[in-house]
Write an enzyme that holds these catalytic residues in place. Structure first.
Site, PDB file in Angstrom:
ATOM      1  N   GLY A 103       0.921   2.943   1.591  1.00 33.67           N
ATOM      2  CA  GLY A 103       1.146   4.269   2.158  1.00 33.67           C
ATOM      3  C   GLY A 103      -0.157   4.861   2.617  1.00 33.67           C
ATOM      4  N   CYS A 130      -1.116  -2.461  -2.242  1.00 35.90           N
ATOM      5  CA  CYS A 130      -2.093  -1.581  -1.611  1.00 35.90           C
ATOM      6  C   CYS A 130      -2.064  -0.188  -2.256  1.00 35.90           C
ATOM      7  CB  CYS A 130      -1.847  -1.549  -0.100  1.00 35.90           C
ATOM      8  SG  CYS A 130      -3.240  -0.879   0.788  1.00 35.90           S
ATOM      9  N   TYR A 131      -1.566   0.838  -1.567  1.00 33.33           N
ATOM     10  CA  TYR A 131      -1.505   2.158  -2.198  1.00 33.33           C
ATOM     11  C   TYR A 131      -0.686   2.085  -3.495  1.00 33.33           C
ATOM     12  CZ  TYR A 131      -0.338   7.074  -2.995  1.00 33.33           C
ATOM     13  OH  TYR A 131      -0.173   8.304  -3.571  1.00 33.33           O
ATOM     14  N   HIS A 217      -1.524  -7.173   1.711  1.00 37.40           N
ATOM     15  CA  HIS A 217      -0.095  -7.049   2.060  1.00 37.40           C
ATOM     16  C   HIS A 217       0.581  -8.429   2.106  1.00 37.40           C
ATOM     17  CE1 HIS A 217       0.082  -2.755   3.044  1.00 37.40           C
ATOM     18  NE2 HIS A 217      -1.196  -2.918   3.308  1.00 37.40           N
ATOM     19  N   GLU A 219       3.677  -8.943   2.583  1.00 36.31           N
ATOM     20  CA  GLU A 219       4.867  -8.908   3.430  1.00 36.31           C
ATOM     21  C   GLU A 219       4.595  -9.222   4.894  1.00 36.31           C
ATOM     22  OE1 GLU A 219       3.274  -6.441   2.083  1.00 36.31           O
ATOM     23  OE2 GLU A 219       3.394  -4.565   3.185  1.00 36.31           O
ATOM     24  N   ASP A 275      26.451  -5.383  17.276  1.00 32.46           N
ATOM     25  CA  ASP A 275      26.764  -4.546  16.115  1.00 32.46           C
ATOM     26  C   ASP A 275      28.223  -4.088  16.132  1.00 32.46           C
ATOM     27  OD1 ASP A 275      24.090  -4.887  15.678  1.00 32.46           O
ATOM     28  OD2 ASP A 275      23.505  -2.906  16.376  1.00 32.46           O
ATOM     29  N   LYS A 416      19.196  -6.392  11.403  1.00 31.09           N
ATOM     30  CA  LYS A 416      19.804  -7.032  12.577  1.00 31.09           C
ATOM     31  C   LYS A 416      20.024  -8.537  12.371  1.00 31.09           C
ATOM     32  CE  LYS A 416      20.790  -6.351  17.054  1.00 31.09           C
ATOM     33  NZ  LYS A 416      21.546  -5.203  17.550  1.00 31.09           N
TER      34      LYS A 416
END
Ligand code: XMP
Length: 560
Positions: A103, A130-131, A217, A219, A275, A416
């Site tokens: 963040g 991280c944060y 990170h 991710e 969708d 998605k």
């Protein structure tokens, strides 16, 4: 101050849907106009009792959603919540562990978000990124200091405790992506350092193989071993079995739609987009003929779009479809309109009116189905709360004063790529599941200037060539969108021995992750050559083709 971009996720804008597909924005408008209710606690299509979940406490990182996606790729259900979410809401999801996201804040800034008490009191495994790591250090008695040097970009992580379950199957050293300013100066009591980089002696900290802090990170794609770290966390540390599969989702979802709808009636605006197609198929499978799909043809669809959609839904799946050919009406409404936003509003407004008229003919309807996806839920979190009941707009022609529809949003917890998997598992054709996004106002915003029937026909023919050649070259799935634009420029050309004065068609092909930014696709010259040749030869009235080589920003994907 963590050096992550403070901008956080971009705000939703009225033209863009995070899914990039047409139905979300269109449906949200319809719901608004029809006085739709937001679902109270929309936990319908998510884990039943034996399910498991990882909860991401979202401190506002631009990567928070990505964490959730990565965890779900490990077949573990994952949801993002705000730091002030009460435990009761989380307990319902049967959490097996927490991830504290990055963040933009600094733990020492007054009002900086911190982890709620249950993170520590539940005794579940926690991983701070991280944060999130700084929050752990700060709250558990360590020391965080403002970094004198920001560390941003690539670094090499060296493991000092390779036997940690977090590092199973990891090499001793591997590249990681850093993005922080503050750093941990002193570990909280009971923690040990597990890995370091050149600039971060405490790049990973841990306690009892249960609480971890990562300065980098895991991710993002720039941390190639990051997925393994997340996988180790959810499986080895949290003990998740990994039962988040699309077939489990479908089973749960069918049961919960049946429970929610009961004997009620559902309507859905079908567009041919992935969708709305998946929503319709899922609901149809759950409640059969209680669902009626309304397909409004505004006359500005791609060539054969109507037939293709019909073949799948009415012929193959036997769905109830009300088809409305309103092309004449839309064309009339667009006469003389040249301003892009006026065009967009004209098409949107007319669409809602036609939809409402048809819905009224069906009789009493209880639910409006929508193809809302998880990123849209997160983006518009403030407007989707149970309290946000939207009033009916009385200025919309023909609407009963209070037509309260409940929303049915079976995809509201899916990304998605998960929707596509569900679509395939439900037997929808690949062509439909992998369809490129198409804007709600359709070809109207790809015809520069006034829309006329003649221009629609020209553009449909040029667009057909683009699509055909892109598919033949096997490029369709790699591109976010590829299409033709009919400009209002005319230029001189020569065909045979004759002078021509014809339209200029532009071709646009872009790559993108989410439509927020995009790059023009480096299409091979021979593909461009074939597209150009075929358009000028096959489309009467066009004698010149150009390729759009601008990215977004500064351009947008659509020309209007
Ligand atoms: P832009 O042109 O803003 O487009 O870069 C980003 C994405 O949004 C789609 N788009 C629309 N979709 N109604 C829609 O449903 C619209 O008015 C609209 N305008 C743009 C566009 O196709 C791209 O995927």
């Amino acid at each position: 101050m963590a050096k992550e971009k403070a901008k956080g996720r971009p705000k939703k804008c009225h033209r863009v849907t995070t899914s990039g597909d047409i139905e979300v924005s269109t449906y949200l408008e319809i719901a608004k106009e029809m006085g739709g209710e937001q679902p109270a606690a929309a936990r319908e299509a998510i884990p039943s009792a034996e399910r498991e979940a990882i909860i991401v406490i979202d401190f506002g990182s631009q990567y928070s959603l990505l964490i959730a996606r990565r965890v779900r790729e490990c077949q573990v259900y994952c949801e993002l919540v705000n730091p002030d979410t009460p435990w009761e809401k989380i307990a319902r999801l049967n959490p097996k562990g927490f991830i504290l996201s990055g963040g933009p804040a600094s733990v020492y800034t007054p009002g900086a978000p911190l982890a709620p008490a249950y993170i520590y009191e539940s005794h579940l495994p926690v991983m701070g990124i991280c944060y999130g790591m700084q929050v752990l250090a700060h709250q558990l008695g360590g020391q965080v200091t403002p970094g004198t040097k920001h560390e941003y970009g690539h670094a090499v992580l060296h493991l000092s405790a390779a036997n940690s379950p977090l590092f199973a199957d990891l090499p001793g050293s591997s590249p990681v992506w850093m993005s922080h300013g503050d750093k941990i100066e002193k570990l909280p009591p009971g923690f040990i350092d597990l890995a370091y980089t050149e600039n971060s002696p405490l790049a990973v900290m841990g306690k009892d193989d249960k609480i971890f802090g990562l300065q980098f990170h895991p991710e993002v794609a720039h941390t190639p071993e990051g997925k393994k770290i997340l996988k180790n966390f959810v499986h080895r540390v949290c003990g998740c079995k990994g039962n988040w599969t699309m077939s489990n989702f479908i089973q749960d979802s069918l049961a919960s739609i049946q429970e929610q709808v009961g004997k009620g009636k559902v309507i859905n605006a079908l567009s041919g987009g992935v969708d709305s197609a998946v929503v319709a198929t899922l609901i149809h499978r759950a409640v059969g003929d209680q669902l009626t799909c309304i397909f409004v043809n505004h006359g500005m669809l791609r060539r054969e779009e109507v037939e293709r959609t019909f073949n799948v839904f009415r012929l193959n799946l036997g769905m109830n479809i009300v088809y409305v050919d309103a092309s004449q009406r839309f064309l009339k409404r667009l006469t003389g309109v040249t301003d892009p936003e006026t065009k967009r509003k004209a098409v949107g407004g007319e669409f809602i009116r036609v939809f409402e008229e048809e819905a009224k003919k069906i009789g009493k309807v209880d639910f409006l189905a929508q193809g809302t996806l998880y990123p849209d839920v997160i983006e518009s979190a403030s407007t989707t709360s149970a309290a946000a009941k939207i009033k009916t707009h009385h200025n919309v022609g023909g609407l009963p004063a209070k037509m309260t529809l409940k929303l049915l949003e079976p995809l509201r917890y899916l990304f998605k790529d998960e929707v596509r998997k569900v679509g395939l598992a439900l037997g929808l054709p690949e062509e439909m599941v992998w369809r490129q996004p198409f804007p709600g106002p359709g070809l109207a915003i790809r015809i520069i200037g006034e829309v006329t029937r003649e221009k629609i026909e020209i553009l449909q023919a040029a667009d057909w060539v683009v699509m055909n050649e892109i598919k033949k070259a096997n490029l369709y799935r790699q591109l976010w969108q590829s299409f033709a634009i009919l400009t209002d420029v005319r230029s001189v050309g020569v065909m045979g021995d004759y002078r021509t004065y014809g339209y200029l068609v532009a071709v646009r092909a872009v790559t993108s992750e989410d439509a927020m930014t995009a790059d023009w696709a480096r299409l091979p010259y021979d593909v461009l050559a074939r597209i150009s040749n075929r358009i000028v030869n096959e489309v009467p009235g066009v004698n010149r083709v150009v390729y759009d080589i601008t990215s977004k920003p500064p351009s947008t994907i659509e020309w209007e």
